[in-house]
Write a protein that holds these residues in place. Sequence first.
Motif, PDB file in Angstrom:
ATOM      1  N   THR A  42       0.818  -1.213   0.000  1.00 52.17           N
ATOM      2  CA  THR A  42       0.000   0.000   0.000  1.00 52.17           C
ATOM      3  C   THR A  42       0.857   1.270   0.000  1.00 52.17           C
ATOM      4  OG1 THR A  42      -0.238  -0.048   2.417  1.00 52.17           O
ATOM      5  CG2 THR A  42      -1.968  -1.126   1.099  1.00 52.17           C
ATOM      6  N   GLU A  43       1.821   1.366   0.891  1.00 54.65           N
ATOM      7  CA  GLU A  43       2.609   2.590   1.015  1.00 54.65           C
ATOM      8  C   GLU A  43       3.679   2.714  -0.060  1.00 54.65           C
ATOM      9  OE1 GLU A  43       4.026   2.706   5.080  1.00 54.65           O
ATOM     10  OE2 GLU A  43       2.013   2.195   5.810  1.00 54.65           O
ATOM     11  N   VAL A  44       4.338   1.622  -0.399  1.00 50.94           N
ATOM     12  CA  VAL A  44       5.413   1.677  -1.394  1.00 50.94           C
ATOM     13  C   VAL A  44       4.853   1.589  -2.810  1.00 50.94           C
ATOM     14  CG1 VAL A  44       7.502   0.540  -2.255  1.00 50.94           C
ATOM     15  CG2 VAL A  44       7.119   0.753   0.219  1.00 50.94           C
ATOM     16  N   LEU A  45       3.959   0.615  -3.045  1.00 49.99           N
ATOM     17  CA  LEU A  45       3.439   0.408  -4.396  1.00 49.99           C
ATOM     18  C   LEU A  45       2.162   1.195  -4.683  1.00 49.99           C
ATOM     19  CD1 LEU A  45       4.059  -3.423  -4.877  1.00 49.99           C
ATOM     20  CD2 LEU A  45       5.489  -1.500  -5.600  1.00 49.99           C
ATOM     21  N   GLY A  46       1.511   1.713  -3.657  1.00 50.91           N
ATOM     22  CA  GLY A  46       0.320   2.528  -3.861  1.00 50.91           C
ATOM     23  C   GLY A  46      -0.960   1.756  -4.114  1.00 50.91           C
ATOM     24  N   ASN A  47      -0.985   0.477  -3.802  1.00 57.37           N
ATOM     25  CA  ASN A  47      -2.211  -0.310  -3.946  1.00 57.37           C
ATOM     26  C   ASN A  47      -3.154   0.000  -2.788  1.00 57.37           C
ATOM     27  OD1 ASN A  47      -1.154  -1.604  -6.256  1.00 57.37           O
ATOM     28  ND2 ASN A  47      -0.029  -3.018  -4.962  1.00 57.37           N
ATOM     29  N   ARG A  48      -4.402  -0.479  -2.886  1.00 57.49           N
ATOM     30  CA  ARG A  48      -5.416  -0.180  -1.872  1.00 57.49           C
ATOM     31  C   ARG A  48      -5.865  -1.429  -1.125  1.00 57.49           C
ATOM     32  NH1 ARG A  48      -6.901   1.104  -6.305  1.00 57.49           N
ATOM     33  NH2 ARG A  48      -8.815  -0.076  -6.351  1.00 57.49           N
ATOM     34  N   LEU A  49      -5.900  -1.325   0.194  1.00 57.53           N
ATOM     35  CA  LEU A  49      -6.470  -2.385   1.024  1.00 57.53           C
ATOM     36  C   LEU A  49      -7.983  -2.337   0.843  1.00 57.53           C
ATOM     37  CD1 LEU A  49      -6.287  -4.542   3.274  1.00 57.53           C
ATOM     38  CD2 LEU A  49      -6.460  -2.658   4.909  1.00 57.53           C
ATOM     39  N   VAL A  50      -8.587  -3.469   0.437  1.00 49.46           N
ATOM     40  CA  VAL A  50     -10.039  -3.502   0.252  1.00 49.46           C
ATOM     41  C   VAL A  50     -10.739  -4.418   1.246  1.00 49.46           C
ATOM     42  CG1 VAL A  50      -9.978  -2.801  -2.170  1.00 49.46           C
ATOM     43  CG2 VAL A  50      -9.885  -5.229  -1.609  1.00 49.46           C
ATOM     44  N   HIS A  51      -9.972  -5.297   1.900  1.00 49.21           N
ATOM     45  CA  HIS A  51     -10.598  -6.204   2.869  1.00 49.21           C
ATOM     46  C   HIS A  51      -9.504  -6.830   3.723  1.00 49.21           C
ATOM     47  CE1 HIS A  51     -13.620  -8.976   4.452  1.00 49.21           C
ATOM     48  NE2 HIS A  51     -12.703  -9.926   4.360  1.00 49.21           N
ATOM     49  N   GLU A  52      -9.801  -6.980   5.013  1.00 48.38           N
ATOM     50  CA  GLU A  52      -8.875  -7.665   5.914  1.00 48.38           C
ATOM     51  C   GLU A  52      -9.685  -8.464   6.912  1.00 48.38           C
ATOM     52  OE1 GLU A  52      -5.181  -6.622   8.967  1.00 48.38           O
ATOM     53  OE2 GLU A  52      -6.086  -5.024   7.794  1.00 48.38           O
ATOM     54  N   GLU A  53      -9.207  -9.673   7.239  1.00 51.45           N
ATOM     55  CA  GLU A  53      -9.893 -10.496   8.225  1.00 51.45           C
ATOM     56  C   GLU A  53      -8.973 -11.590   8.740  1.00 51.45           C
ATOM     57  OE1 GLU A  53     -12.529 -13.955   6.629  1.00 51.45           O
ATOM     58  OE2 GLU A  53     -12.771 -12.328   5.152  1.00 51.45           O
ATOM     59  N   VAL A  54      -9.401 -12.207   9.829  1.00 53.87           N
ATOM     60  CA  VAL A  54      -8.757 -13.417  10.335  1.00 53.87           C
ATOM     61  C   VAL A  54      -9.695 -14.569  10.007  1.00 53.87           C
ATOM     62  CG1 VAL A  54      -8.010 -14.682  12.387  1.00 53.87           C
ATOM     63  CG2 VAL A  54      -7.513 -12.233  12.181  1.00 53.87           C
ATOM     64  N   ASN A  55      -9.168 -15.600   9.361  1.00 51.42           N
ATOM     65  CA  ASN A  55      -9.940 -16.801   9.077  1.00 51.42           C
ATOM     66  C   ASN A  55      -9.382 -17.896   9.985  1.00 51.42           C
ATOM     67  OD1 ASN A  55     -10.928 -19.253   8.018  1.00 51.42           O
ATOM     68  ND2 ASN A  55     -11.188 -18.347   5.986  1.00 51.42           N
ATOM     69  N   ALA A  56     -10.011 -18.063  11.146  1.00 46.31           N
ATOM     70  CA  ALA A  56      -9.519 -19.013  12.145  1.00 46.31           C
ATOM     71  C   ALA A  56      -9.517 -20.439  11.614  1.00 46.31           C
ATOM     72  CB  ALA A  56     -10.362 -18.907  13.415  1.00 46.31           C
ATOM     73  N   GLU A  57     -10.523 -20.798  10.824  1.00 45.58           N
ATOM     74  CA  GLU A  57     -10.612 -22.155  10.271  1.00 45.58           C
ATOM     75  C   GLU A  57      -9.399 -22.465   9.388  1.00 45.58           C
ATOM     76  OE1 GLU A  57     -13.320 -24.704   7.133  1.00 45.58           O
ATOM     77  OE2 GLU A  57     -14.245 -23.015   8.163  1.00 45.58           O
ATOM     78  N   GLN A  58      -8.933 -21.483   8.629  1.00 44.91           N
ATOM     79  CA  GLN A  58      -7.782 -21.671   7.750  1.00 44.91           C
ATOM     80  C   GLN A  58      -6.458 -21.345   8.445  1.00 44.91           C
ATOM     81  OE1 GLN A  58      -8.055 -22.788   4.516  1.00 44.91           O
ATOM     82  NE2 GLN A  58     -10.254 -23.021   4.816  1.00 44.91           N
ATOM     83  N   GLY A  59      -6.524 -20.721   9.627  1.00 48.86           N
ATOM     84  CA  GLY A  59      -5.313 -20.371  10.358  1.00 48.86           C
ATOM     85  C   GLY A  59      -4.520 -19.241   9.724  1.00 48.86           C
ATOM     86  N   ARG A  61      -4.328 -14.819   8.846  1.00 43.99           N
ATOM     87  CA  ARG A  61      -4.737 -13.413   8.846  1.00 43.99           C
ATOM     88  C   ARG A  61      -4.498 -12.974   7.416  1.00 43.99           C
ATOM     89  NH1 ARG A  61      -1.424  -8.583  11.172  1.00 43.99           N
ATOM     90  NH2 ARG A  61      -2.852  -6.890  10.625  1.00 43.99           N
ATOM     91  N   GLU A  62      -5.502 -12.410   6.789  1.00 37.91           N
ATOM     92  CA  GLU A  62      -5.401 -12.146   5.361  1.00 37.91           C
ATOM     93  C   GLU A  62      -5.897 -10.759   5.005  1.00 37.91           C
ATOM     94  OE1 GLU A  62      -8.646 -14.121   2.940  1.00 37.91           O
ATOM     95  OE2 GLU A  62      -8.672 -15.374   4.740  1.00 37.91           O
ATOM     96  N   ALA A  63      -5.390 -10.280   3.896  1.00 36.96           N
ATOM     97  CA  ALA A  63      -5.801  -8.980   3.376  1.00 36.96           C
ATOM     98  C   ALA A  63      -5.908  -9.081   1.864  1.00 36.96           C
ATOM     99  CB  ALA A  63      -4.791  -7.910   3.758  1.00 36.96           C
TER     100      ALA A  63
END
Length: 159
Positions: A42-59, A61-63
């Motif tokens: 995001t800061e270096v390449l300028g992309n945008r965070l559109v979603h973040e969550e923890v998926n406990a079943e999959q183990g 933390r994802e964005a």
Amino acid sequence: MSATPGTGTESTVLDDLQPLLLGVDHVGIAVPDLDAALAFHTEVLGNRLVHEEVNAEQGVREAMVAVGPEDGEGRTLLQLLAPTGPESTIARFIDRSGPGLQQLAYRVADVEKASQVLRDRGLRLLYDEPRRGTAGSRINFIHPKDAGGVLVELVEPAE
């Protein structure tokens, strides 16, 4: 019926599967530190965070990070995946292969139907039934040994 791809006489797998494949959904990247990876993308390449969550079943933390125009037309998504513990699949992947490209995900209209078509063609899928993926999507995976060494994810987005 079976023939060489591209000759116009492909087997019916194309007729059965092609209408279900809607496009590439995202590319998954295994990272040891999600915050550091997010800062880079995001800061270096300028992309945008559109979603973040923890998926406990999959183990994990994802964005999901969007590349391209903000209107979403033709945008590309990167899924950054960090392990939540040493036993997660992503932790084992990083231990074995190091950080980097982990999977290619196709968006499908119906993950159960796509999975069945692939099973009928002799491919192994990782799950008997679809599981919950990012943002309530339903997912399954083609075994890498049946997909040229690539982990291929099937993603049916949440409605």
